[in-house]
Write a protein that holds these residues in place. Structure first.
Motif, PDB file in Angstrom:
ATOM      1  N   MET A   1      84.403  27.248   8.660  1.00 44.88           N
ATOM      2  CA  MET A   1      85.587  28.105   8.543  1.00 44.88           C
ATOM      3  C   MET A   1      85.670  29.017   9.766  1.00 44.88           C
ATOM      4  O   MET A   1      84.699  29.674  10.128  1.00 44.88           O
TER       5      MET A   1
ATOM      6  N   ARG B   1      89.726  32.738   1.197  1.00 46.88           N
ATOM      7  CA  ARG B   1      90.056  31.332   1.404  1.00 46.88           C
ATOM      8  C   ARG B   1      91.319  31.220   2.254  1.00 46.88           C
ATOM      9  O   ARG B   1      92.161  32.123   2.252  1.00 46.88           O
TER      10      ARG B   1
ATOM     11  N   GLU C   1      89.783  26.646  11.471  1.00 46.73           N
ATOM     12  CA  GLU C   1      89.131  25.717  10.545  1.00 46.73           C
ATOM     13  C   GLU C   1      89.267  26.259   9.134  1.00 46.73           C
ATOM     14  O   GLU C   1      88.798  27.356   8.848  1.00 46.73           O
TER      15      GLU C   1
ATOM     16  N   GLY D   1      88.786  26.799   5.004  1.00 46.64           N
ATOM     17  CA  GLY D   1      87.577  26.869   4.187  1.00 46.64           C
ATOM     18  C   GLY D   1      87.625  28.027   3.221  1.00 46.64           C
ATOM     19  O   GLY D   1      88.640  28.735   3.095  1.00 46.64           O
TER      20      GLY D   1
END
Length: 382
Positions: A1, A36, A63, A65
């Motif tokens: 992430m 999130r 990214e 996650g």
């Protein structure tokens, strides 16, 4: 992430998410904040099985996650970061937070062990945010702080037609306030009730007070009813308190012929001054007469105080004994230049009835605020 986010936006979001978390919990996992990624940025959530908070903010996500990190620690860090974008990266069980010249490495918590945050459906209705926050501040002060009787530690919300009423009591006083409610259904006289923890409602009032409107949803989740408040991409949910709220509305008289009107600020200042000599939990003697209102206090070691202020009395002279802090709570919530103190009757002529405190536009004209505060007097000092 991996993501990058504005420092001030992120700090405010984390602060909101952790505000209602308990200071101590038997389950360490519940001290975390869940972060999130979403289509628009980030969703930050917290949940302790009683109350949940969730907010959505913009961010540059590299990214996607989900991470879980200790909430209060993250809030402390976020509030002290330098004025620069905040960059998060994760690697295995470690979370790296970089901002300007500052770098932190935090331990991640197991996401799979975190409970699911309650989902809410369509709103039950909408209330004006400023009126809602004002009403909460007026009413919640009368809620009990004694957890032995949970049912009176909450504020009872009563919804009918186009009105939302808030009621609170601690057995010694009762506070009531009505505000507008838009439920989308005209002429619906069925009463819906929700008993919300007073502390939670106070935080919601402070958080959403400048949001324009607040959407309110009352729903069933598993075997417990919940209530949700939403505004500005923020949502707070709370389990409702189980039990029957006492029928305190019937204590309010329909009309009162005996009352006194005075300047609110003068009464507040006089009460504060005269009560300086009182021992804790002692009451003040208030004598309402044609010549004015006289406040009297007899404290420890023969310390005494007395003060008289102007008042306009309608009806007969009356003497009552009141706890000063309880009276100050009601006077502070009136929000008007003048206040009316009405004297109710009981079947026992030797026992005074509760005093009713309401707003007064001027010495002659009653206020149009729907706030009412009923306070039970102490036994008269002899």
């Amino acid at each position: 992430m991996k993501f990058q986010v504005n420092r001030d936006v992120f700090s405010e979001a984390v602060s909101f998410a952790v505000k209602l978390l308990p200071q101590r919990t038997t389950l360490p996992i519940l001290s975390g904040v869940l972060i999130r990624t979403s289509e628009d940025g980030l969703v930050l959530s917290s949940f302790d099985y009683e109350v949940s908070s969730q907010t959505e903010i913009a961010a540059d996500v590299e990214e996607p996650g989900t991470i879980l990190v200790h909430g209060r620690l993250l809030a402390e860090i976020a509030s002290r970061l330098p004025n620069a974008p905040v960059r998060f990266t994760t690697e295995e069980s470690r979370i790296s937070v970089a901002c300007g010249s500052a770098n932190f490495t935090l331990a991640s918590m197991p996401v799979e062990e975190y409970p699911s945050v309650p989902e809410i459906g369509e709103p039950s209705g909408v209330v004006p945010a400023d009126a809602f926050a004002d009403a909460v501040s007026q009413v919640a002060v009368a809620a009990s702080r004694d957890d032995v009787t949970p049912v009176i530690t909450g504020v009872q919300l009563e919804i009918a037609d186009n009105r939302l009423s808030m009621v609170a009591t601690d057995r010694y006083r009762v506070a009531v306030r009505d505000i507008d409610w838009d439920g989308g259904r005209v002429g619906d006289e069925e009463v819906t009730t929700a008993l919300v923890p007073a502390r939670t409602l106070q935080e919601i009032g402070k958080t959403f007070g400048h949001s324009g409107t607040i959407s309110v949803t009352i729903a069933q989740r598993d075997d417990r009813a919940i209530i949700a408040f939403s505004a500005d991409k923020k949502t707070v949910t709370s389990l409702l308190i189980k039990g029957n709220f006492p029928p305190v509305r019937r204590l309010f008289p329909e009309t009162v012929d005996n009352y006194a009107v005075m300047n609110t600020a003068e009464l507040i200042e006089a009460t504060r001054r005269v009560s300086l000599v009182l021992e804790r939990e002692a009451a003040l003697r208030y004598s309402f007469g044609e010549e004015g209102l006289t406040l009297e206090a007899i404290g420890s070691e023969q310390a005494q105080a007395q003060e008289t202020i102007d008042t306009v009395l309608t009806g007969e002279a009356t003497v009552v004994s009141l706890k000063p802090q309880f009276l100050l709570d009601g006077l502070g919530a009136v929000h008007s230049e003048f206040v009316r103190v009405s004297f109710t009757k009981t079947e026992n002529p030797n026992k005074p009835g509760p005093v009713l405190i309401t707003a007064q536009t001027s010495r002659e004209q009653a206020g149009n605020d729907s706030y009412r505060y009923l306070l039970q007097p102490n036994l008269l000092l002899r």
